[in-house]
Design an enzyme around this catalytic site. Structure first.
Site, PDB file in Angstrom:
ATOM      1  NE  ARG A 115      -9.331  -2.625   4.179  1.00 17.48           N
ATOM      2  CZ  ARG A 115      -8.191  -2.181   4.715  1.00 17.48           C
ATOM      3  NH1 ARG A 115      -8.219  -1.167   5.558  1.00 17.48           N
ATOM      4  NH2 ARG A 115      -7.048  -2.713   4.387  1.00 17.48           N
ATOM      5  CE  LYS A 149      -4.090  -1.839   2.191  1.00 21.32           C
ATOM      6  NZ  LYS A 149      -3.755  -3.192   1.749  1.00 21.32           N
ATOM      7  NE  ARG A 200      -4.681  -7.465  -6.535  1.00 23.84           N
ATOM      8  CZ  ARG A 200      -4.019  -7.030  -5.441  1.00 23.84           C
ATOM      9  NH1 ARG A 200      -4.575  -6.187  -4.593  1.00 23.84           N
ATOM     10  NH2 ARG A 200      -2.790  -7.437  -5.206  1.00 23.84           N
ATOM     11  CG  ASP A 220      -2.898  -3.922  -1.835  1.00 26.95           C
ATOM     12  OD1 ASP A 220      -2.809  -4.717  -2.783  1.00 26.95           O
ATOM     13  OD2 ASP A 220      -2.769  -4.260  -0.648  1.00 26.95           O
ATOM     14  CG  MET A 221      -7.143   2.129  -5.444  1.00 29.32           C
ATOM     15  SD  MET A 221      -5.807   3.321  -5.723  1.00 29.32           S
ATOM     16  CE  MET A 221      -5.458   3.038  -7.455  1.00 29.32           C
ATOM     17  CD  GLN A 227     -10.459   1.178  -4.671  1.00 28.80           C
ATOM     18  OE1 GLN A 227     -10.522   2.322  -5.118  1.00 28.80           O
ATOM     19  NE2 GLN A 227     -10.077   0.920  -3.432  1.00 28.80           N
ATOM     20  CB  THR A 244     -14.449 -11.153  -7.468  1.00 31.23           C
ATOM     21  OG1 THR A 244     -15.767 -11.225  -6.917  1.00 31.23           O
ATOM     22  CG2 THR A 244     -14.365 -12.061  -8.682  1.00 31.23           C
ATOM     23  CG  HIS A 245     -13.836 -13.924  -2.315  1.00 29.33           C
ATOM     24  ND1 HIS A 245     -13.719 -12.636  -1.874  1.00 29.33           N
ATOM     25  CD2 HIS A 245     -12.639 -14.511  -2.105  1.00 29.33           C
ATOM     26  CE1 HIS A 245     -12.504 -12.444  -1.402  1.00 29.33           C
ATOM     27  NE2 HIS A 245     -11.832 -13.558  -1.527  1.00 29.33           N
ATOM     28  N   GLY A 293     -13.897  -3.069  -4.320  1.00 27.14           N
ATOM     29  CA  GLY A 293     -13.562  -1.904  -3.487  1.00 27.14           C
ATOM     30  C   GLY A 293     -14.013  -2.133  -2.056  1.00 27.14           C
ATOM     31  CB  ALA A 294     -12.190  -3.073   0.777  1.00 32.86           C
TER      32      ALA A 294
HETATM   33  P1  FDA Z   1     -18.861  -9.623  -2.420  1.00 37.84           P
HETATM   34  O1  FDA Z   1     -18.439  -8.739  -1.294  1.00 37.84           O
HETATM   35  O2  FDA Z   1     -20.111  -9.286  -3.156  1.00 37.84           O
HETATM   36  O3  FDA Z   1     -18.935 -11.097  -1.898  1.00 37.84           O
HETATM   37  C1  FDA Z   1     -19.366 -12.182  -2.708  1.00 37.84           C
HETATM   38  C2  FDA Z   1     -19.291 -13.450  -1.892  1.00 37.84           C
HETATM   39  O4  FDA Z   1     -17.927 -13.705  -1.550  1.00 37.84           O
HETATM   40  C3  FDA Z   1     -19.995 -13.355  -0.549  1.00 37.84           C
HETATM   41  O5  FDA Z   1     -21.348 -13.697  -0.664  1.00 37.84           O
HETATM   42  C4  FDA Z   1     -19.222 -14.355   0.284  1.00 37.84           C
HETATM   43  O6  FDA Z   1     -19.623 -15.663  -0.008  1.00 37.84           O
HETATM   44  C5  FDA Z   1     -17.827 -14.187  -0.226  1.00 37.84           C
HETATM   45  N1  FDA Z   1     -17.020 -13.231   0.558  1.00 37.84           N
HETATM   46  C6  FDA Z   1     -16.639 -11.986   0.197  1.00 37.84           C
HETATM   47  N2  FDA Z   1     -15.854 -11.410   1.141  1.00 37.84           N
HETATM   48  C7  FDA Z   1     -15.773 -12.323   2.126  1.00 37.84           C
HETATM   49  C8  FDA Z   1     -15.105 -12.340   3.372  1.00 37.84           C
HETATM   50  N3  FDA Z   1     -14.407 -11.300   3.812  1.00 37.84           N
HETATM   51  N4  FDA Z   1     -15.229 -13.439   4.125  1.00 37.84           N
HETATM   52  C9  FDA Z   1     -15.944 -14.515   3.710  1.00 37.84           C
HETATM   53  N5  FDA Z   1     -16.605 -14.552   2.536  1.00 37.84           N
HETATM   54  C10 FDA Z   1     -16.512 -13.491   1.761  1.00 37.84           C
HETATM   55  N6  FDA Z   1     -10.109  -3.775  -2.119  1.00 37.84           N
HETATM   56  C11 FDA Z   1      -9.603  -2.537  -2.243  1.00 37.84           C
HETATM   57  O7  FDA Z   1     -10.311  -1.556  -2.021  1.00 37.84           O
HETATM   58  N7  FDA Z   1      -8.300  -2.365  -2.639  1.00 37.84           N
HETATM   59  C12 FDA Z   1      -7.501  -3.413  -2.933  1.00 37.84           C
HETATM   60  O8  FDA Z   1      -6.335  -3.217  -3.296  1.00 37.84           O
HETATM   61  C13 FDA Z   1      -8.025  -4.727  -2.806  1.00 37.84           C
HETATM   62  N8  FDA Z   1      -7.275  -5.821  -3.102  1.00 37.84           N
HETATM   63  C14 FDA Z   1      -7.862  -7.065  -3.087  1.00 37.84           C
HETATM   64  C15 FDA Z   1      -7.121  -8.179  -3.480  1.00 37.84           C
HETATM   65  C16 FDA Z   1      -7.720  -9.410  -3.546  1.00 37.84           C
HETATM   66  C17 FDA Z   1      -6.925 -10.597  -3.989  1.00 37.84           C
HETATM   67  C18 FDA Z   1      -9.105  -9.558  -3.196  1.00 37.84           C
HETATM   68  C19 FDA Z   1      -9.794 -10.867  -3.312  1.00 37.84           C
HETATM   69  C20 FDA Z   1      -9.829  -8.466  -2.788  1.00 37.84           C
HETATM   70  C21 FDA Z   1      -9.212  -7.219  -2.698  1.00 37.84           C
HETATM   71  N9  FDA Z   1      -9.907  -6.113  -2.254  1.00 37.84           N
HETATM   72  C22 FDA Z   1      -9.358  -4.868  -2.376  1.00 37.84           C
HETATM   73  C23 FDA Z   1     -11.217  -6.293  -1.556  1.00 37.84           C
HETATM   74  C24 FDA Z   1     -12.378  -6.173  -2.519  1.00 37.84           C
HETATM   75  O9  FDA Z   1     -12.496  -4.831  -2.943  1.00 37.84           O
HETATM   76  C25 FDA Z   1     -13.702  -6.581  -1.848  1.00 37.84           C
HETATM   77  O10 FDA Z   1     -13.959  -5.802  -0.725  1.00 37.84           O
HETATM   78  C26 FDA Z   1     -13.752  -8.036  -1.432  1.00 37.84           C
HETATM   79  O11 FDA Z   1     -13.039  -8.872  -2.302  1.00 37.84           O
HETATM   80  C27 FDA Z   1     -15.211  -8.533  -1.410  1.00 37.84           C
HETATM   81  O12 FDA Z   1     -15.764  -8.443  -2.686  1.00 37.84           O
HETATM   82  P2  FDA Z   1     -16.181  -9.719  -3.592  1.00 37.84           P
HETATM   83  O13 FDA Z   1     -15.844  -9.409  -4.987  1.00 37.84           O
HETATM   84  O14 FDA Z   1     -15.572 -10.941  -3.044  1.00 37.84           O
HETATM   85  O15 FDA Z   1     -17.752  -9.737  -3.552  1.00 37.84           O
END
Ligand code: FDA
Length: 303
Positions: free
Chosen positions: A284, A96, A180, A130-131, A159, A222-223, A184-185
Site C-alpha cells: 500500500r 485493525k 485520526r 485503524d480503518m 478516511q 498526512t504527509h 484513505g489507502a
Molecule cells: P498524498 O498521498 O497526497 O501524498 C502527499 C505527499 O506525501 C506525496 O507527494 C509524498 O511526498 C508524500 N507521501 C505520501 N505517501 C508516501 C509514501 N508512502 N512514501 C513516500 N512519500 C509519501 N489509511 C487508511 O485507509 N486507514 C488508516 O487507518 C490509515 N492510517 C494512517 C495512519 C497514519 C499515521 C498515516 C500517516 C496514514 C494512514 N493511512 C491510513 C494512509 C493514508 O490514508 C494515506 O494513504 C497516506 O497517508 C497518503 O496520503 P497523504 O495524506 O500523505 O497524501
C-alpha cells in the site's frame, strides 16, 4: 495505473509468502518497517522519544480467519503494551479489527479489543483503531462507539475519500471520540469514494477544519504539505495551541517534514509497523508513491 498495480499485488498470496520469508526483502523494507520483533519496534520508539517524536506501534497483520489467530493477535498487542509500560514510552498501539476477528464475529472482536483497551488504560496509553476498506466502516465504528461509551481510551480513524465521512465525523465529535483523519489507502469504487485526487484533497481540507473546530484531541495523518499548511493556518486563526492537536506520519516517510514540524514545536506521532506479516502494508505504501519502488531498488545495489 501504478497505484492499481501495487494494490493488485498487495492481494497476491504466493508473492506475499515469498517476500515475507526472504531475508533480502526484509532488509530492503527496513526504512518503513521497524523489524520483525517487539524489541525492534521498542528500540525505534525509544529513539523517536529522544527526538521528541511520539509513536503508535502497529503489529502488522489483517484478516484473520479463526478465533485462535484473533486471540494470538490480541496477545501480541498485550505484550506490546507491557513493553511500552516497562520502557516508560509515550506510545499508543494501532490495531485493525479484522486482525481481532471482525470477519468471524462482531462480539468476538469486541471482546478482544476490550481486553487490550483495558490494559492500555491501565498503563495510561491508548488504542487507535485503524480503518480498513469500506465494507468494514459501519461495523468498525459501531464497536468503537460502543467501547468508547463504556471505557474511553480509543481513537477512531476516518478516511476523507469516503462520501459518508462528514456524517461520521460530526457524530464522533458529538460523542467526544478522538479521531485520526487520513485520506484513505484502499481501492474504493466511485459509488462510495471520491475518485479524483483533487476531490479527496478538498474533502480532507474541509473535514480537517471541522475536526479542528469540534473534535476531541484531533490527529491529522498526512504527509501532504498543502494539507499541513491548511491545518496550521486554521489553527493559528483560531488561536489553537500547538499541543492541542497532533500530526501523524508513517515511519520512514517525509522525514524532512517530520523534522520541520517538531522543530517548530508541533506534536508529531509516527506510525511504526513491526512484525513478519508486512507485505500488504508495504505494497500500500508503494501504491501511494511508486517512486518508493525506485528507492528500494537503488538500495538493493547499495548493500
Ligand atoms: P498524498 O498521498 O497526497 O501524498 C502527499 C505527499 O506525501 C506525496 O507527494 C509524498 O511526498 C508524500 N507521501 C505520501 N505517501 C508516501 C509514501 N508512502 N512514501 C513516500 N512519500 C509519501 N489509511 C487508511 O485507509 N486507514 C488508516 O487507518 C490509515 N492510517 C494512517 C495512519 C497514519 C499515521 C498515516 C500517516 C496514514 C494512514 N493511512 C491510513 C494512509 C493514508 O490514508 C494515506 O494513504 C497516506 O497517508 C497518503 O496520503 P497523504 O495524506 O500523505 O497524501
Amino acid at each position: 495505473m501504478l497505484r492499481a498495480a501495487f494494490l493488485f499485488l498487495s492481494r497476491r498470496r504466493l508473492l506475499r509468502r515469498w517476500m515475507e520469508t526472504s531475508p533480502v526483502a526484509a532488509r530492503l523494507t527496513r526504512r518503513f518497517i521497524a523489524g520483525q520483533r517487539l524489541e525492534d519496534v521498542i528500540a525505534v520508539a525509544r529513539r523517536l522519544q529522544l527526538e521528541n517524536i511520539l509513536s503508535t506501534l502497529d503489529h502488522l497483520g489483517e484478516n484473520v480467519t479463526s478465533a485462535g489467530e484473533a486471540a494470538a493477535a490480541r496477545v501480541c498487542i498485550e505484550e506490546a503494551l507491557d513493553a511500552i509500560a516497562a520502557a516508560g514510552l509515550p506510545s499508543t498501539v494501532s490495531i485493525k479489527l479484522t486482525q481481532f476477528g471482525l470477519d468471524i464475529s462482531g462480539s468476538l472482536c469486541r471482546s478482544n479489543v476490550e481486553a487490550v483497551l483495558l490494559k492500555a488504560r491501565s498503563i495510561g496509553s491508548r488504542v487507535e483503531i485503524d480503518m480498513e476498506s469500506s465494507e468494514y466502516v459501519t461495523r468498525t465504528l459501531q464497536i468503537v462507539e460502543d467501547l468508547h461509551s463504556a471505557h474511553n481510551g480509543l481513537r477512531a480513524v476516518l478516511q476523507a475519500y469516503l462520501y459518508r465521512t462528514a456524517d461520521d465525523l460530526r457524530r464522533l465529535n458529538a460523542l467526544r471520540v478522538p479521531v485520526r483523519l487520513c485520506k484513505g489507502a484502499y481501492n474504493e469504487p466511485p459509488s462510495v469514494a471520491w475518485p479524483r485526487k483533487h476531490e479527496v484533497n478538498s474533502s480532507y481540507a474541509r473535514l480537517a477544519r471541522i475536526l479542528l473546530d469540534e473534535g476531541e484531541e484531533p490527529a491529522f495523518a498526512t504527509h501532504d504539505p498543502r494539507m499541513i499548511d491548511i491545518i496550521l493556518e486554521h489553527a493559528a486563526r483560531n488561536s489553537r495551541s500547538p499541543s492541542s492537536f497532533e500530526f501523524q506520519m508513517l515511519y520512514g516517510v517525509r522525514r524532512d517534514l517530520q523534522r520541520m514540524l517538531v522543530s517548530h514545536g508541533y506534536r508529531l506521532r509516527l506510525y511504526v509497523p513491526y512484525g513478519d506479516a508486512w507485505y500488504p502494508y508495504f505494497m500500500r505504501r508503494l501504491a501511494e508513491r511508486p517512486a518508493n519502488a525506485i528507492f528500494i531498488l537503488k538500495n538493493l545495489f547499495r548493500h
